[in-house]
Design a protein around this motif. Structure first.
Motif, PDB file in Angstrom:
ATOM      1  N   GLU A 199      51.473  40.945  36.103  1.00  0.00           N
ATOM      2  CA  GLU A 199      50.222  40.208  36.308  1.00  0.00           C
ATOM      3  C   GLU A 199      49.176  41.125  36.929  1.00  0.00           C
ATOM      4  O   GLU A 199      48.007  41.133  36.508  1.00  0.00           O
ATOM      5  N   LEU A 200      49.589  41.897  37.917  1.00  0.00           N
ATOM      6  CA  LEU A 200      48.655  42.840  38.540  1.00  0.00           C
ATOM      7  C   LEU A 200      48.207  43.904  37.552  1.00  0.00           C
ATOM      8  O   LEU A 200      47.034  44.293  37.524  1.00  0.00           O
ATOM      9  N   ALA A 201      49.139  44.378  36.727  1.00  0.00           N
ATOM     10  CA  ALA A 201      48.815  45.430  35.758  1.00  0.00           C
ATOM     11  C   ALA A 201      47.820  44.955  34.704  1.00  0.00           C
ATOM     12  O   ALA A 201      47.121  45.767  34.098  1.00  0.00           O
ATOM     13  N   ALA A 202      47.737  43.663  34.499  1.00  0.00           N
ATOM     14  CA  ALA A 202      46.799  43.105  33.517  1.00  0.00           C
ATOM     15  C   ALA A 202      45.447  42.764  34.140  1.00  0.00           C
ATOM     16  O   ALA A 202      44.541  42.308  33.438  1.00  0.00           O
ATOM     17  N   GLY A 203      45.307  43.016  35.444  1.00  0.00           N
ATOM     18  CA  GLY A 203      44.081  42.658  36.140  1.00  0.00           C
ATOM     19  C   GLY A 203      42.918  43.584  35.840  1.00  0.00           C
ATOM     20  O   GLY A 203      43.092  44.712  35.375  1.00  0.00           O
ATOM     21  N   GLU A 204      41.719  43.111  36.121  1.00  0.00           N
ATOM     22  CA  GLU A 204      40.511  43.922  35.908  1.00  0.00           C
ATOM     23  C   GLU A 204      40.339  44.977  36.995  1.00  0.00           C
ATOM     24  O   GLU A 204      39.729  46.018  36.765  1.00  0.00           O
ATOM     25  N   SER A 205      40.873  44.723  38.174  1.00  0.00           N
ATOM     26  CA  SER A 205      40.696  45.645  39.291  1.00  0.00           C
ATOM     27  C   SER A 205      41.609  46.869  39.150  1.00  0.00           C
ATOM     28  O   SER A 205      42.822  46.729  38.968  1.00  0.00           O
ATOM     29  N   VAL A 206      41.014  48.034  39.247  1.00  0.00           N
ATOM     30  CA  VAL A 206      41.800  49.264  39.191  1.00  0.00           C
ATOM     31  C   VAL A 206      42.810  49.316  40.323  1.00  0.00           C
ATOM     32  O   VAL A 206      43.916  49.859  40.177  1.00  0.00           O
ATOM     33  N   TRP A 207      42.467  48.703  41.463  1.00  0.00           N
ATOM     34  CA  TRP A 207      43.363  48.758  42.625  1.00  0.00           C
ATOM     35  C   TRP A 207      44.573  47.858  42.405  1.00  0.00           C
ATOM     36  O   TRP A 207      45.691  48.213  42.790  1.00  0.00           O
ATOM     37  N   GLU A 208      44.389  46.703  41.777  1.00  0.00           N
ATOM     38  CA  GLU A 208      45.534  45.863  41.457  1.00  0.00           C
ATOM     39  C   GLU A 208      46.459  46.578  40.473  1.00  0.00           C
ATOM     40  O   GLU A 208      47.688  46.533  40.615  1.00  0.00           O
ATOM     41  N   ARG A 209      45.876  47.227  39.487  1.00  0.00           N
ATOM     42  CA  ARG A 209      46.694  47.936  38.493  1.00  0.00           C
ATOM     43  C   ARG A 209      47.435  49.098  39.147  1.00  0.00           C
ATOM     44  O   ARG A 209      48.602  49.365  38.840  1.00  0.00           O
ATOM     45  N   ARG A 210      46.780  49.804  40.060  1.00  0.00           N
ATOM     46  CA  ARG A 210      47.457  50.915  40.730  1.00  0.00           C
ATOM     47  C   ARG A 210      48.555  50.404  41.665  1.00  0.00           C
ATOM     48  O   ARG A 210      49.617  51.023  41.773  1.00  0.00           O
ATOM     49  N   VAL A 211      48.316  49.277  42.337  1.00  0.00           N
ATOM     50  CA  VAL A 211      49.371  48.673  43.156  1.00  0.00           C
ATOM     51  C   VAL A 211      50.587  48.360  42.295  1.00  0.00           C
ATOM     52  O   VAL A 211      51.738  48.605  42.697  1.00  0.00           O
ATOM     53  N   ALA A 212      50.366  47.833  41.096  1.00  0.00           N
ATOM     54  CA  ALA A 212      51.485  47.506  40.202  1.00  0.00           C
ATOM     55  C   ALA A 212      52.332  48.737  39.926  1.00  0.00           C
ATOM     56  O   ALA A 212      53.565  48.709  40.048  1.00  0.00           O
TER      57      ALA A 212
END
Length: 247
Positions: free
Chosen positions: A144-157
């Motif tokens: 779910e995080l990896a599909a987010g618009e935020s680069v930080w959410e994707r990097r957290v994933a």
């Protein structure tokens, strides 16, 4: 020391701040107009000094950590995350599942609100909080995080999976790297390539090579460079030759 406050942490950081370092750090973390860290504020505390201050305030209450994360000052937020890491590890050691869960969702709220908003903040926290929590649990959250618009959410994933790699399980890392193989955001490229490299170094090089045999052509130049930098030059060159030319 449970009565310590965020203000005390901020004062301790101010005491070791260097204005000359602040100038350097604002350039290094790309805080200019249009850059990924635009508008971030630094007071000039290097990471070792920030960690030393955080260690002194390990019992800082969660509400006070929240105040640090809501600060406009980067070093305040980093100190808050380092303290949160320690709090989470302590709860894990005590098998306090309720406290761990509270800290995970509290952390994710901070990520989603844009308080964990630079690569060093993500890298200093994701593998120590989200990763351990999901080690023996379903990992849908990361996708779910990896599909987010935020680069930080994707990097957290992606960075959360470092905890899995260290435990010998590369499966989620590989799945996320496949999903993000077309993401050309520089900070995601670097995260994907870094975690792939760690799979090859810490788990099994053959697992990395099998992934690259299938996916090297889809990876961006930066991700592929990071993933293959520890391989023999001829092997690196063969994978880099598989990349599709830019459209």
């Amino acid at each position: 020391m449970s009565d310590v406050t965020a203000a005390q942490v901020q004062s301790a950081l101010a005491a070791v701040a260097d204005p000359a370092d602040a100038v350097h750090l604002q350039r290094f973390f790309k805080t200019g107009p249009g850059e990924y860290g635009e508008g971030d504020v630094f007071i000039g505390v290097r990471v070792p000094a920030t960690r030393a201050v955080a260690k002194r305030f390990a019992e800082l209450p969660l509400g006070q950590i929240a105040e640090l994360l809501d600060s406009e000052v980067h070093e305040h937020r980093l100190a808050g995350l380092v303290i949160l890491n320690a709090r989470f590890a302590k709860a894990a050691k005590a098998s306090d599942t309720a406290a761990q869960q509270e800290m995970v969702w509290w952390y994710l709220d901070a990520v989603r609100r844009g308080r964990v908003n630079n690569w060093d903040l993500v890298d200093a926290s994701a593998e120590h909080i989200v990763g351990p929590w999901l080690l023996d649990r379903p990992r849908d959250l990361l996708f779910e995080l990896a599909a987010g618009e935020s680069v930080w959410e994707r990097r957290v994933a992606v960075l959360s999976t470092f905890a899995f790699i260290k435990a010998g399980d590369p499966s989620t890392t590989l799945a996320l790297c496949e999903e993000l193989s077309g993401d050309r955001t520089d900070l995601i490229q670097k995260a994907v390539g870094w975690m792939l490299r760690e799979v090859g170094k810490r788990v099994d090089r053959s697992v990395l090579l099998a992934f690259l045999d299938t996916h090297a052509a889809a990876l961006g130049r930066t991700a592929l460079s990071y993933a293959t930098e520890h391989l023999d030059p001829a092997v690196r060159a063969s994978y880099r030759a598989m990349r599709k030319p830019p459209e």
